[in-house]
Write an enzyme that holds these catalytic residues in place. Structure first.
Site, PDB file in Angstrom:
ATOM      1  N   ARG A 165       0.856  -1.185   0.000  1.00  0.00           N
ATOM      2  CA  ARG A 165       0.000   0.000   0.000  1.00  0.00           C
ATOM      3  C   ARG A 165       0.892   1.235   0.000  1.00  0.00           C
ATOM      4  NH1 ARG A 165      -3.646  -2.503  -1.512  1.00  0.00           N
ATOM      5  NH2 ARG A 165      -5.658  -2.891  -0.541  1.00  0.00           N
ATOM      6  N   HIS A 184      -1.318   0.850  -9.387  1.00  0.00           N
ATOM      7  CA  HIS A 184      -1.961  -0.022  -8.397  1.00  0.00           C
ATOM      8  C   HIS A 184      -2.690  -1.186  -9.083  1.00  0.00           C
ATOM      9  CE1 HIS A 184      -4.023  -0.271  -4.203  1.00  0.00           C
ATOM     10  NE2 HIS A 184      -3.999  -1.453  -4.788  1.00  0.00           N
TER      11      HIS A 184
HETATM   12  P1  NDP Z   1      -1.744 -11.541   4.483  1.00  0.00           P
HETATM   13  O1  NDP Z   1      -2.572 -11.062   5.615  1.00  0.00           O
HETATM   14  O2  NDP Z   1      -1.879 -12.956   4.066  1.00  0.00           O
HETATM   15  O3  NDP Z   1      -0.198 -11.267   4.761  1.00  0.00           O
HETATM   16  C1  NDP Z   1       0.270 -10.133   5.416  1.00  0.00           C
HETATM   17  C2  NDP Z   1       1.671 -10.424   5.924  1.00  0.00           C
HETATM   18  O4  NDP Z   1       2.179  -9.237   6.537  1.00  0.00           O
HETATM   19  C3  NDP Z   1       1.711 -11.511   6.982  1.00  0.00           C
HETATM   20  O5  NDP Z   1       2.869 -12.297   6.826  1.00  0.00           O
HETATM   21  C4  NDP Z   1       1.787 -10.712   8.272  1.00  0.00           C
HETATM   22  O6  NDP Z   1       2.409 -11.412   9.356  1.00  0.00           O
HETATM   23  C5  NDP Z   1       2.656  -9.559   7.836  1.00  0.00           C
HETATM   24  N1  NDP Z   1       2.509  -8.414   8.744  1.00  0.00           N
HETATM   25  C6  NDP Z   1       1.377  -7.817   9.161  1.00  0.00           C
HETATM   26  N2  NDP Z   1       1.658  -6.803  10.003  1.00  0.00           N
HETATM   27  C7  NDP Z   1       3.004  -6.781  10.122  1.00  0.00           C
HETATM   28  C8  NDP Z   1       3.901  -5.985  10.855  1.00  0.00           C
HETATM   29  N3  NDP Z   1       3.476  -5.009  11.670  1.00  0.00           N
HETATM   30  N4  NDP Z   1       5.222  -6.229  10.742  1.00  0.00           N
HETATM   31  C9  NDP Z   1       5.662  -7.236   9.953  1.00  0.00           C
HETATM   32  N5  NDP Z   1       4.862  -8.033   9.228  1.00  0.00           N
HETATM   33  C10 NDP Z   1       3.546  -7.807   9.311  1.00  0.00           C
HETATM   34  O7  NDP Z   1      -2.083 -10.571   3.258  1.00  0.00           O
HETATM   35  P2  NDP Z   1      -1.896 -10.840   1.704  1.00  0.00           P
HETATM   36  O8  NDP Z   1      -0.586 -11.490   1.484  1.00  0.00           O
HETATM   37  O9  NDP Z   1      -3.103 -11.487   1.139  1.00  0.00           O
HETATM   38  O10 NDP Z   1      -1.900  -9.328   1.156  1.00  0.00           O
HETATM   39  C11 NDP Z   1      -0.926  -8.414   1.606  1.00  0.00           C
HETATM   40  C12 NDP Z   1      -1.257  -7.018   1.154  1.00  0.00           C
HETATM   41  O11 NDP Z   1      -1.023  -6.867  -0.241  1.00  0.00           O
HETATM   42  C13 NDP Z   1      -2.714  -6.582   1.302  1.00  0.00           C
HETATM   43  O12 NDP Z   1      -3.011  -6.220   2.626  1.00  0.00           O
HETATM   44  C14 NDP Z   1      -2.796  -5.409   0.354  1.00  0.00           C
HETATM   45  O13 NDP Z   1      -2.450  -4.223   1.034  1.00  0.00           O
HETATM   46  C15 NDP Z   1      -1.722  -5.719  -0.685  1.00  0.00           C
HETATM   47  N6  NDP Z   1      -2.293  -5.995  -1.990  1.00  0.00           N
HETATM   48  C16 NDP Z   1      -1.943  -5.159  -3.033  1.00  0.00           C
HETATM   49  C17 NDP Z   1      -2.420  -5.404  -4.287  1.00  0.00           C
HETATM   50  C18 NDP Z   1      -1.980  -4.577  -5.427  1.00  0.00           C
HETATM   51  O14 NDP Z   1      -2.522  -4.723  -6.545  1.00  0.00           O
HETATM   52  N7  NDP Z   1      -1.010  -3.698  -5.263  1.00  0.00           N
HETATM   53  C19 NDP Z   1      -3.343  -6.523  -4.571  1.00  0.00           C
HETATM   54  C20 NDP Z   1      -3.626  -7.324  -3.418  1.00  0.00           C
HETATM   55  C21 NDP Z   1      -3.127  -7.044  -2.184  1.00  0.00           C
HETATM   56  P3  NDP Z   1       1.730 -12.742  10.002  1.00  0.00           P
HETATM   57  O15 NDP Z   1       2.001 -13.839   8.971  1.00  0.00           O
HETATM   58  O16 NDP Z   1       2.457 -12.931  11.251  1.00  0.00           O
HETATM   59  O17 NDP Z   1       0.261 -12.450  10.150  1.00  0.00           O
HETATM   60  C1  OXD Z   2      -6.232  -5.440  -3.079  1.00  0.00           C
HETATM   61  C2  OXD Z   2      -5.810  -4.444  -4.059  1.00  0.00           C
HETATM   62  O1  OXD Z   2      -6.098  -5.196  -1.866  1.00  0.00           O
HETATM   63  O2  OXD Z   2      -6.144  -4.605  -5.251  1.00  0.00           O
HETATM   64  O3  OXD Z   2      -6.706  -6.522  -3.487  1.00  0.00           O
HETATM   65  O4  OXD Z   2      -5.119  -3.498  -3.702  1.00  0.00           O
END
Ligand code: NDP
Ligand code: OXD
Length: 314
Positions: free
Chosen positions: A229, A277
Site C-alpha cells: 500500500r 496499483h
Molecule cells: P496476508 O494477511 O496474508 O499477509 C500479510 C503479511 O504481513 C503476513 O505475513 C503478516 O504477518 C505480515 N505483517 C502484518 N503486520 C506486520 C507488521 N506489523 N510487521 C511485519 N509483518 C507484518 O495478506 P496478503 O498477502 O493477502 O496481502 C498483503 C497485502 O497486499 C494486502 O493487505 C494489500 O495491502 C496488498 N495488496 C496489493 C495489491 C496490489 O494490486 N497492489 C493486490 C492485493 C493485495 P503474520 O504472517 O504474522 O500475520
Molecule cells: C487489493 C488491491 O487489496 O487490489 O486486493 O489493492
C-alpha cells in the site's frame, strides 16, 4: 426479502454488478447509492465504501472486501459488529506472483539501463549478477508473499521472508521481531514489500529502514519493490534514498495519493518503475464466485474463511 449490496468507489462497478446478478441465484443485488430498504440487506461487498454506510444496514450479516487488503474498509470509524472477509483467491495470488517475479527480474536484468541505451541506439551487453548472487527479502510473508517464493527460487534467487509472528515455511528462513528485522534487512538486496497497511506498518518504508538493507551486494545497492500500500512508504524518503545511493532503484505499484498528482516526481524518475496499483487487480469475472461461495458456506452453517482480525487491522 434478502439483498446483497455492492458499494464500490474508485473502480468501475458495472462488471461487478453484472457478475453478482448472474451469480447471486435469486438474491437481489443492489448497487450503491440505490440501496433501497436498508433492512433488507444481508451482505455488503465493498471497495472503498462511503464512510458510515455499513452502519446504516441493521440486518447486515457479513461484509466482503472485493480485494485482499482491508485498510480501505477498516478506515471507516463506524463499522457494524459483523465479520469482515477479505479475498484470498488463486487468480489474484498468481497475478501478484507475476508482478513480483517481473519486477525482481527487471532490476536484476538492468532493464532501466537497457531502456536508456536502446533510446541512444547503443548496443552493449553489461555484466549482470546471477540470480543466485542476489538475496530477495519478502517483507510480509503472508498469502501473497509466500506464493512468490517458489517462483523466485525456481529462477535461482535466494529468498527469505519477514512476518509479524514467527512462522515456518519449508525451505526458506522467515524472520520476525525487531532483532529479526535487522537481520532480514541486512541480508536483502531486493526488498519486496507485501505488507498490509495497519497502524503498525504505516510509514514503515522509511529512510531508516532503507539504510539497514544489504550493502555491497551484487547489484551495487539495494532495490525496493512495493506492491502493498502507498501508506507504507514515505515517498520523500524514497526520493532521498535514490538520490544518495541508499537505494539504487525501485518499483512502486502503490502511492501515498492515488492517482499521484501530475507533479509527483516518480512519474518520470529514471530509477523507478511505476504502475497504477494493478500489481494484482481483482477480476470480477472470477472473484464474484469466490464471494458467493463464501456466502453459501456461511448459510450452510460453515465458518467464513479469511475473516479479518480487526484488532490487528488485516
Ligand atoms: P496476508 O494477511 O496474508 O499477509 C500479510 C503479511 O504481513 C503476513 O505475513 C503478516 O504477518 C505480515 N505483517 C502484518 N503486520 C506486520 C507488521 N506489523 N510487521 C511485519 N509483518 C507484518 O495478506 P496478503 O498477502 O493477502 O496481502 C498483503 C497485502 O497486499 C494486502 O493487505 C494489500 O495491502 C496488498 N495488496 C496489493 C495489491 C496490489 O494490486 N497492489 C493486490 C492485493 C493485495 P503474520 O504472517 O504474522 O500475520
Ligand atoms: C487489493 C488491491 O487489496 O487490489 O486486493 O489493492
Amino acid at each position: 426479502m434478502s439483498a446483497l449490496l455492492l458499494a464500490i468507489t474508485g473502480w468501475e462497478p458495472d462488471t461487478w454488478l453484472e457478475r453478482f446478478r448472474a451469480e447471486a441465484k435469486g438474491r437481489e443485488v443492489r448497487l450503491w447509492p440505490e440501496i433501497g430498504d436498508p433492512a433488507e440487506i444481508d451482505y455488503a461487498c465493498v471497495w472503498k465504501q462511503p464512510a458510515g454506510l455499513l452502519a446504516t444496514l441493521p440486518k447486515l450479516k457479513a461484509v466482503f472486501s472485493l480485494g485482499a487488503g482491508v485498510d480501505h474498509l477498516l478506515s471507516d470509524r463506524v463499522l457494524p459488529d459483523v465479520p469482515i472477509v477479505r479475498i484470498v483467491d488463486p487468480d489474484l495470488t498468481r497475478r501478484m506472483t507475476g508482478y513480483v517475479a517481473l519486477h525482481v527480474l527487471l532490476h536484476q536484468r538492468k532493464m532501466k539501463l537497457y531502456e536508456r541505451e536502446r533510446s541512444a541506439r547503443k548496443w552493449h551487453d553489461h555484466y549482470e549478477a546471477a540470480p543466485d548472487q542476489l538475496r530477495v527479502g519478502i517483507l510480509g510473508a503472508g498469502v501473497l508473499g509466500t506464493a512468490a517464493v517458489p517462483v523466485l527460487r525456481q529462477l535461482g534467487f535466494q529468498v527469505a521472508g519477514f512476518s509479524r509472528s514467527p512462522k515456518t515455511i519449508p525451505g526458506i528462513e522467515i524472520f520476525s521481531g525487531e532483532a529479526g528485522m535487522n537481520a532480514f534487512l541486512g541480508r536483502s538486496d531486493i526488498l519486496v514489500c507485501l505488507l498490509p497497511l495497519t497502524a503498525e506498518t504505516r510509514g514503515m518504508l522509511s529512510y531508516d529502514l532503507f539504510r539497514r538493507l544489504a550493502r555491497g551486494g551484487a547489484l551495487g545497492g539495494p532495490v525496493l519493490i512495493n506492491a502493498g500500500r502507498g501508506g507504507l512508504q514515505v515517498e520523500a524518503d524514497i526520493l532521498r534514498a535514490l538520490a544518495d545511493g541508499t537505494l539504487i532503484g525501485a518499483s512502486l505499484d502503490v502511492f501515498e495519493h492515488e492517482p499521484p498528482p501530475q507533479t509527483n516526481p516518480f512519474w518520470d524518475h529514471p530509477k523507478v518503475y511505476t504502475t497504477p496499483h494493478n500489481a494484482a487487480s481483482s477480476d470480477p469475472k472470477l472473484l464474484t464466485k469466490n464471494v458467493m461461495n463464501q456466502i453459501e458456506r456461511f448459510e450452510r452453517g460453515l465458518a467464513l474463511e479469511h475473516v479479518v482480525d480487526r484488532r490487528l487491522g488485516y
